[in-house]
Design a protein around this motif. Structure first.
Motif, PDB file in Angstrom:
ATOM      1  N   ARG A 395     -10.011  -4.949 -78.317  1.00 35.47           N
ATOM      2  CA  ARG A 395      -9.820  -4.586 -79.723  1.00 35.47           C
ATOM      3  C   ARG A 395      -9.495  -3.107 -79.801  1.00 35.47           C
ATOM      4  O   ARG A 395      -9.763  -2.329 -78.866  1.00 35.47           O
ATOM      5  CB  ARG A 395     -11.060  -4.897 -80.564  1.00 35.47           C
ATOM      6  CG  ARG A 395     -12.312  -4.168 -80.109  1.00 35.47           C
ATOM      7  CD  ARG A 395     -13.544  -4.704 -80.846  1.00 35.47           C
ATOM      8  NE  ARG A 395     -13.419  -4.532 -82.264  1.00 35.47           N
ATOM      9  CZ  ARG A 395     -13.882  -3.476 -82.934  1.00 35.47           C
ATOM     10  NH1 ARG A 395     -14.460  -2.473 -82.283  1.00 35.47           N
ATOM     11  NH2 ARG A 395     -13.756  -3.398 -84.237  1.00 35.47           N
ATOM     12  N   ILE A 396      -8.909  -2.710 -80.927  1.00 36.70           N
ATOM     13  CA  ILE A 396      -8.574  -1.312 -81.175  1.00 36.70           C
ATOM     14  C   ILE A 396      -9.186  -0.926 -82.507  1.00 36.70           C
ATOM     15  O   ILE A 396      -9.129  -1.670 -83.488  1.00 36.70           O
ATOM     16  CB  ILE A 396      -7.040  -1.097 -81.165  1.00 36.70           C
ATOM     17  CG1 ILE A 396      -6.701   0.371 -81.413  1.00 36.70           C
ATOM     18  CG2 ILE A 396      -6.342  -2.006 -82.159  1.00 36.70           C
ATOM     19  CD1 ILE A 396      -5.222   0.688 -81.202  1.00 36.70           C
ATOM     20  N   HIS A 397      -9.795   0.235 -82.502  1.00 38.06           N
ATOM     21  CA  HIS A 397     -10.496   0.705 -83.701  1.00 38.06           C
ATOM     22  C   HIS A 397     -10.054   2.130 -83.994  1.00 38.06           C
ATOM     23  O   HIS A 397      -9.915   2.953 -83.083  1.00 38.06           O
ATOM     24  CB  HIS A 397     -12.014   0.659 -83.473  1.00 38.06           C
ATOM     25  CG  HIS A 397     -12.802   1.244 -84.602  1.00 38.06           C
ATOM     26  ND1 HIS A 397     -12.935   0.610 -85.823  1.00 38.06           N
ATOM     27  CD2 HIS A 397     -13.495   2.402 -84.696  1.00 38.06           C
ATOM     28  CE1 HIS A 397     -13.671   1.358 -86.616  1.00 38.06           C
ATOM     29  NE2 HIS A 397     -14.029   2.450 -85.963  1.00 38.06           N
ATOM     30  N   ALA A 398      -9.804   2.403 -85.264  1.00 39.75           N
ATOM     31  CA  ALA A 398      -9.373   3.738 -85.691  1.00 39.75           C
ATOM     32  C   ALA A 398     -10.348   4.268 -86.726  1.00 39.75           C
ATOM     33  O   ALA A 398     -10.878   3.507 -87.547  1.00 39.75           O
ATOM     34  CB  ALA A 398      -7.967   3.690 -86.279  1.00 39.75           C
ATOM     35  N   GLU A 399     -10.559   5.564 -86.669  1.00 40.89           N
ATOM     36  CA  GLU A 399     -11.406   6.206 -87.670  1.00 40.89           C
ATOM     37  C   GLU A 399     -10.890   7.622 -87.916  1.00 40.89           C
ATOM     38  O   GLU A 399     -10.344   8.263 -87.007  1.00 40.89           O
ATOM     39  CB  GLU A 399     -12.861   6.237 -87.221  1.00 40.89           C
ATOM     40  CG  GLU A 399     -13.110   6.992 -85.940  1.00 40.89           C
ATOM     41  CD  GLU A 399     -14.564   6.936 -85.518  1.00 40.89           C
ATOM     42  OE1 GLU A 399     -14.941   7.711 -84.631  1.00 40.89           O
ATOM     43  OE2 GLU A 399     -15.318   6.116 -86.076  1.00 40.89           O
ATOM     44  N   PRO A 400     -11.033   8.096 -89.156  1.00 42.08           N
ATOM     45  CA  PRO A 400     -10.558   9.451 -89.452  1.00 42.08           C
ATOM     46  C   PRO A 400     -11.354  10.493 -88.682  1.00 42.08           C
ATOM     47  O   PRO A 400     -12.563  10.367 -88.501  1.00 42.08           O
ATOM     48  CB  PRO A 400     -10.774   9.580 -90.969  1.00 42.08           C
ATOM     49  CG  PRO A 400     -10.947   8.187 -91.465  1.00 42.08           C
ATOM     50  CD  PRO A 400     -11.555   7.416 -90.350  1.00 42.08           C
ATOM     51  N   ARG A 401     -10.648  11.508 -88.234  1.00 46.42           N
ATOM     52  CA  ARG A 401     -11.302  12.613 -87.529  1.00 46.42           C
ATOM     53  C   ARG A 401     -11.649  13.701 -88.540  1.00 46.42           C
ATOM     54  O   ARG A 401     -10.884  13.988 -89.453  1.00 46.42           O
ATOM     55  CB  ARG A 401     -10.384  13.163 -86.447  1.00 46.42           C
ATOM     56  CG  ARG A 401     -10.951  14.352 -85.694  1.00 46.42           C
ATOM     57  CD  ARG A 401      -9.963  14.860 -84.670  1.00 46.42           C
ATOM     58  NE  ARG A 401     -10.344  16.187 -84.219  1.00 46.42           N
ATOM     59  CZ  ARG A 401     -10.035  17.306 -84.836  1.00 46.42           C
ATOM     60  NH1 ARG A 401      -9.293  17.260 -85.937  1.00 46.42           N
ATOM     61  NH2 ARG A 401     -10.439  18.473 -84.357  1.00 46.42           N
ATOM     62  N   GLU A 402     -12.831  14.269 -88.359  1.00 43.65           N
ATOM     63  CA  GLU A 402     -13.244  15.331 -89.266  1.00 43.65           C
ATOM     64  C   GLU A 402     -12.312  16.531 -89.123  1.00 43.65           C
ATOM     65  O   GLU A 402     -12.066  17.020 -88.022  1.00 43.65           O
ATOM     66  CB  GLU A 402     -14.684  15.755 -88.948  1.00 43.65           C
ATOM     67  CG  GLU A 402     -15.241  16.788 -89.911  1.00 43.65           C
ATOM     68  CD  GLU A 402     -16.676  17.144 -89.601  1.00 43.65           C
ATOM     69  OE1 GLU A 402     -17.222  18.034 -90.267  1.00 43.65           O
ATOM     70  OE2 GLU A 402     -17.235  16.523 -88.666  1.00 43.65           O
ATOM     71  N   GLY A 403     -11.747  16.969 -90.212  1.00 37.18           N
ATOM     72  CA  GLY A 403     -10.796  18.069 -90.195  1.00 37.18           C
ATOM     73  C   GLY A 403      -9.357  17.614 -90.165  1.00 37.18           C
ATOM     74  O   GLY A 403      -8.448  18.440 -90.231  1.00 37.18           O
TER      75      GLY A 403
END
Length: 414
Positions: A395-403
């Motif tokens: 599976r592939i998971h994406a999340e926003p990076r701080e900044g």
């Protein structure tokens, strides 16, 4: 000169293993056979308990405690009575005491008889229950053996070969009907999958050929030094448009092929795959002033190296293209964590709202842009990456990076 494109290989057949990892006690799994065994044995045990209770109550009613003895001593001289089972009669002095002692002794013997009947019956019930459970387990296995054959065939079919069939023999019962229905479903699946293979191969050839011809003609005209400037500019524009169409076709075909599971798997090191992807994207990164960094530890998985390299390349290219104008960076790491191989690509870039993360994996969608409208790609990179990851059981998971930017995490089974 234009070369005739070679049709791609047929897409891999799907593979799927429905078997779940067994726990420390696989025999405790609540299978149908175990449930039927418990049902048969439990019914026998309940029937045995009821029968034993009835027998005990009837015997107790027949041998009622406190009922008078069938005889009575009325009198006589020089009466001497001894007993090894009723020692109380040795101490009697009168006829009345003798009758009372005999009645008490018979009551004790009745209780002993009932207790002995109960204990022996319980032992017999226990032995018969064990035999009943063993017999029920054997009979349940015999009755359910066709289901076992169906399951084994289904695993072999979806794992390797769609041409296999169950072809169950036996009486025309519900299990035979289930097996025949499953065979008919496999026939339809085989026809549909064969048609899909033909379509992908034909579409690959039919779509690539005219685009290759257009590219060759444009390159020939652009190579003419005497061509007007306006014509050269038009040719370059058409060539860029043609190249974009070729990328779109390649992406669509790869997306169609990668929707299936991977049958032929080989050991692939994600660290090597990521390094090759970085080498291909390094020129574009240097042109945009983006630094590529990160440590890549060995992480070997079983899969298709070309498709896994496409995952890494798509993620790295996206991280380079959607970055900040100055002092941007992309970090690519590989590792083994919790029994899984992990490829992680993080980058600086614009702030991405969390609610738009899922949209990035849809075909032809970008951040705040639904159709293809930029020079950064055709909008299929993350869709292809997700499809390839799923085809490998990951599976592939994406999340926003701080900044600003994203953190893309791909996990694959080892």
């Amino acid at each position: 000169m234009a070369t005739t494109p070679v049709p791609p290989e047929a897409p891999p057949k799907p593979t799927w293993d429905p078997g779940q990892p067994e726990g420390p006690f696989p025999w405790l799994r609540p299978t149908i056979r175990i449930r039927l065994t418990l049902l048969y044995g439990g019914m026998f045990l309940i029937a045995g308990i009821l029968l034993l209770s009835i027998i005990y109550l009837l015997a107790a009613q027949t041998m009622r405690v406190g009922s008078p003895p069938p005889f009575k001593i009325v009198g006589g001289q020089d009466v001497t009575v001894t007993s090894s089972t009723c020692p109380a009669v040795d101490l009697v002095k009168t006829v009345r005491e003798l009758n009372e002692a005999v009645a008490a002794c018979m009551d004790v013997q009745r209780r002993h008889a009932l207790d002995d009947l109960l204990s022996r019956s319980l032992m017999a019930l226990l032995g018969l229950s064990i035999i009943a459970f063993a017999f029920g387990y054997a009979m349940a296995g015999r009755v359910l053996s066709p289901l076992g054959k169906i399951t084994r065939t289904a695993r072999r079919v979806v794992g390797s070969d769609l041409t296999r069939r169950i072809e169950l023999d036996g009486p025309d019962d519900e299990l035979k009907e289930l097996a025949d229905t499953f065979d008919e479903m496999l026939d339809r699946l085989e026809r549909a999958f064969t048609a899909q293979q033909r379509f992908v191969a034909n579409a690959s050839h039919e779509l690539r050929t005219p685009l290759a011809i257009n590219r060759t003609l444009l390159e020939v005209h652009l190579s003419d030094p005497g061509a007007p400037v306006e014509l050269q500019q038009l040719g370059k524009t058409l060539l860029a448009t043609n190249e974009r169409s070729e990328q779109l076709v390649e992406g669509l075909l790869l997306l169609a092929r990668s929707e299936n599971q991977i049958v032929e798997r080989k050991p692939v090191d994600l660290a090597e795959v990521a390094s090759r992807a970085i080498d291909q994207a390094r020129g574009e990164a240097e042109a945009k002033g983006v630094e590529i960094r990160g440590e890549r530890a060995p992480a070997v998985v079983q899969g298709n190296g070309v498709l896994l390299e496409r995952i890494a390349l798509n993620l790295v290219q996206n991280a380079v293209r959607y970055n900040v104008p100055e002092d941007g960076w992309v970090e690519v790491t590989t590792e083994v964590a919790h029994g899984q191989a992990v490829l992680m690509v993080s980058n600086t870039g614009p702030v991405v709202p969390a609610y738009e993360i899922d949209n990035l994996f849809e075909p032809f969608r970008r951040l705040r842009t639904e159709r293809t409208g930029s020079d950064k790609g055709v909008g299929l990179g993350l869709s292809i990456a997700r499809s390839v990851a799923r085809a490998h059981g990951g599976r592939i998971h994406a999340e926003p990076r701080e900044g600003g930017g994203l953190v893309m995490r791909v996990t694959l089974p080892i």
